[in-house]
Design a protein around this motif. Structure first.
Motif, PDB file in Angstrom:
ATOM      1  N   ARG A  22       0.860  -1.176   0.000  1.00 52.52           N
ATOM      2  CA  ARG A  22       0.000   0.000   0.000  1.00 52.52           C
ATOM      3  C   ARG A  22       0.894   1.223   0.000  1.00 52.52           C
ATOM      4  NH1 ARG A  22      -3.164  -0.213   4.914  1.00 52.52           N
ATOM      5  NH2 ARG A  22      -1.877   1.453   5.726  1.00 52.52           N
ATOM      6  N   PHE A  23       0.532   2.247  -0.739  1.00 56.44           N
ATOM      7  CA  PHE A  23       1.403   3.418  -0.876  1.00 56.44           C
ATOM      8  C   PHE A  23       1.703   4.047   0.479  1.00 56.44           C
ATOM      9  CE2 PHE A  23       2.201   7.947  -1.440  1.00 56.44           C
ATOM     10  CZ  PHE A  23       3.312   7.876  -2.241  1.00 56.44           C
ATOM     11  N   ASP A  24       2.965   4.258   0.712  1.00 54.15           N
ATOM     12  CA  ASP A  24       3.462   4.954   1.899  1.00 54.15           C
ATOM     13  C   ASP A  24       4.646   5.785   1.436  1.00 54.15           C
ATOM     14  OD1 ASP A  24       4.677   5.796   4.250  1.00 54.15           O
ATOM     15  OD2 ASP A  24       4.308   3.910   5.289  1.00 54.15           O
ATOM     16  N   LYS A  25       4.533   7.107   1.531  1.00 51.63           N
ATOM     17  CA  LYS A  25       5.586   7.964   0.969  1.00 51.63           C
ATOM     18  C   LYS A  25       6.949   7.744   1.618  1.00 51.63           C
ATOM     19  CE  LYS A  25       4.457  11.995   3.764  1.00 51.63           C
ATOM     20  NZ  LYS A  25       4.030  13.375   3.752  1.00 51.63           N
ATOM     21  N   ARG A  26       7.012   7.178   2.816  1.00 48.76           N
ATOM     22  CA  ARG A  26       8.306   6.895   3.450  1.00 48.76           C
ATOM     23  C   ARG A  26       9.073   5.806   2.707  1.00 48.76           C
ATOM     24  NH1 ARG A  26       7.039   5.051   9.102  1.00 48.76           N
ATOM     25  NH2 ARG A  26       5.459   4.002   7.907  1.00 48.76           N
ATOM     26  N   HIS A  49      33.740 -11.096  -3.151  1.00 48.67           N
ATOM     27  CA  HIS A  49      32.720 -11.824  -2.402  1.00 48.67           C
ATOM     28  C   HIS A  49      31.827 -10.855  -1.639  1.00 48.67           C
ATOM     29  CE1 HIS A  49      35.760 -15.309  -2.324  1.00 48.67           C
ATOM     30  NE2 HIS A  49      34.892 -15.493  -3.315  1.00 48.67           N
ATOM     31  N   ILE A  50      30.558 -11.201  -1.534  1.00 42.62           N
ATOM     32  CA  ILE A  50      29.636 -10.429  -0.694  1.00 42.62           C
ATOM     33  C   ILE A  50      29.954 -10.768   0.755  1.00 42.62           C
ATOM     34  CG2 ILE A  50      27.240 -10.089  -0.017  1.00 42.62           C
ATOM     35  CD1 ILE A  50      26.479 -10.663  -2.942  1.00 42.62           C
ATOM     36  N   VAL A  51      30.284  -9.751   1.546  1.00 38.48           N
ATOM     37  CA  VAL A  51      30.674  -9.966   2.938  1.00 38.48           C
ATOM     38  C   VAL A  51      29.731  -9.267   3.916  1.00 38.48           C
ATOM     39  CG1 VAL A  51      33.101 -10.330   2.378  1.00 38.48           C
ATOM     40  CG2 VAL A  51      32.296  -8.019   2.863  1.00 38.48           C
ATOM     41  N   TRP A  52      28.764  -8.525   3.404  1.00 35.80           N
ATOM     42  CA  TRP A  52      27.855  -7.788   4.274  1.00 35.80           C
ATOM     43  C   TRP A  52      26.521  -7.662   3.575  1.00 35.80           C
ATOM     44  CZ3 TRP A  52      27.718  -5.756   9.093  1.00 35.80           C
ATOM     45  CH2 TRP A  52      26.772  -4.777   9.375  1.00 35.80           C
ATOM     46  N   LEU A  53      25.441  -7.944   4.276  1.00 31.30           N
ATOM     47  CA  LEU A  53      24.094  -7.736   3.777  1.00 31.30           C
ATOM     48  C   LEU A  53      23.271  -7.262   4.947  1.00 31.30           C
ATOM     49  CD1 LEU A  53      22.223  -7.962   1.341  1.00 31.30           C
ATOM     50  CD2 LEU A  53      21.709 -10.291   2.063  1.00 31.30           C
ATOM     51  N   ASN A  54      22.582  -6.158   4.760  1.00 32.19           N
ATOM     52  CA  ASN A  54      21.831  -5.566   5.855  1.00 32.19           C
ATOM     53  C   ASN A  54      20.539  -4.989   5.304  1.00 32.19           C
ATOM     54  OD1 ASN A  54      21.346  -4.759   8.490  1.00 32.19           O
ATOM     55  ND2 ASN A  54      22.545  -2.901   8.323  1.00 32.19           N
ATOM     56  N   GLY A  55      19.465  -5.166   6.017  1.00 33.73           N
ATOM     57  CA  GLY A  55      18.194  -4.599   5.598  1.00 33.73           C
ATOM     58  C   GLY A  55      17.071  -5.566   5.892  1.00 33.73           C
ATOM     59  N   PRO A  56      15.894  -5.221   5.451  1.00 32.52           N
ATOM     60  CA  PRO A  56      15.556  -4.124   4.560  1.00 32.52           C
ATOM     61  C   PRO A  56      15.359  -2.809   5.310  1.00 32.52           C
ATOM     62  CG  PRO A  56      13.596  -5.419   5.008  1.00 32.52           C
ATOM     63  CD  PRO A  56      14.736  -6.095   5.718  1.00 32.52           C
ATOM     64  N   PHE A  57      15.556  -1.731   4.580  1.00 27.29           N
ATOM     65  CA  PHE A  57      15.281  -0.373   5.034  1.00 27.29           C
ATOM     66  C   PHE A  57      14.271   0.235   4.082  1.00 27.29           C
ATOM     67  CE2 PHE A  57      19.753  -1.232   6.019  1.00 27.29           C
ATOM     68  CZ  PHE A  57      19.764  -1.009   7.384  1.00 27.29           C
ATOM     69  N   ARG A  58      13.652   1.313   4.472  1.00 28.08           N
ATOM     70  CA  ARG A  58      12.739   1.972   3.540  1.00 28.08           C
ATOM     71  C   ARG A  58      13.530   2.757   2.497  1.00 28.08           C
ATOM     72  NH1 ARG A  58      12.011   5.560   8.312  1.00 28.08           N
ATOM     73  NH2 ARG A  58      12.451   7.614   7.505  1.00 28.08           N
TER      74      ARG A  58
END
Length: 80
Positions: A22-26, A49-58
């Motif tokens: 649902r739409f949320d401007k944030r 190599h991928i050594v860091w993965l963080n999230g999810p964030f808006r």
């Protein structure tokens, strides 16, 4: 693996992912012109190599804000 004089050995960037919500401007992503989430991905400069993965964030939140919440606070004094 040695420290090599405390040089930065990874690069971190944010990547946006579309998601149906649902739409949320944030959560608005200018990349997709709709809602989405952002993940931080860290890649080792030496190996790829991928050594860091963080999230999810808006999506509406800047990359540097996300990095400060996790990576920057985890660094020891003198680390880059």
């Amino acid at each position: 693996m040695n420290d090599l004089g405390n040089q930065a050995l990874i690069t971190i960037d944010g990547t946006d992912m579309q998601c149906e919500m649902r739409f949320d401007k944030r959560f608005y992503s200018f990349k997709f012109n709709k809602g989405g989430v952002r993940y931080e991905v860290g890649v080792c400069i030496r190996t790829g190599h991928i050594v860091w993965l963080n999230g999810p964030f808006r999506c509406g939140q800047p990359d540097i804000t996300n990095a400060r919440q996790a990576v920057v606070d985890a660094l020891e004094d003198g680390e880059k």
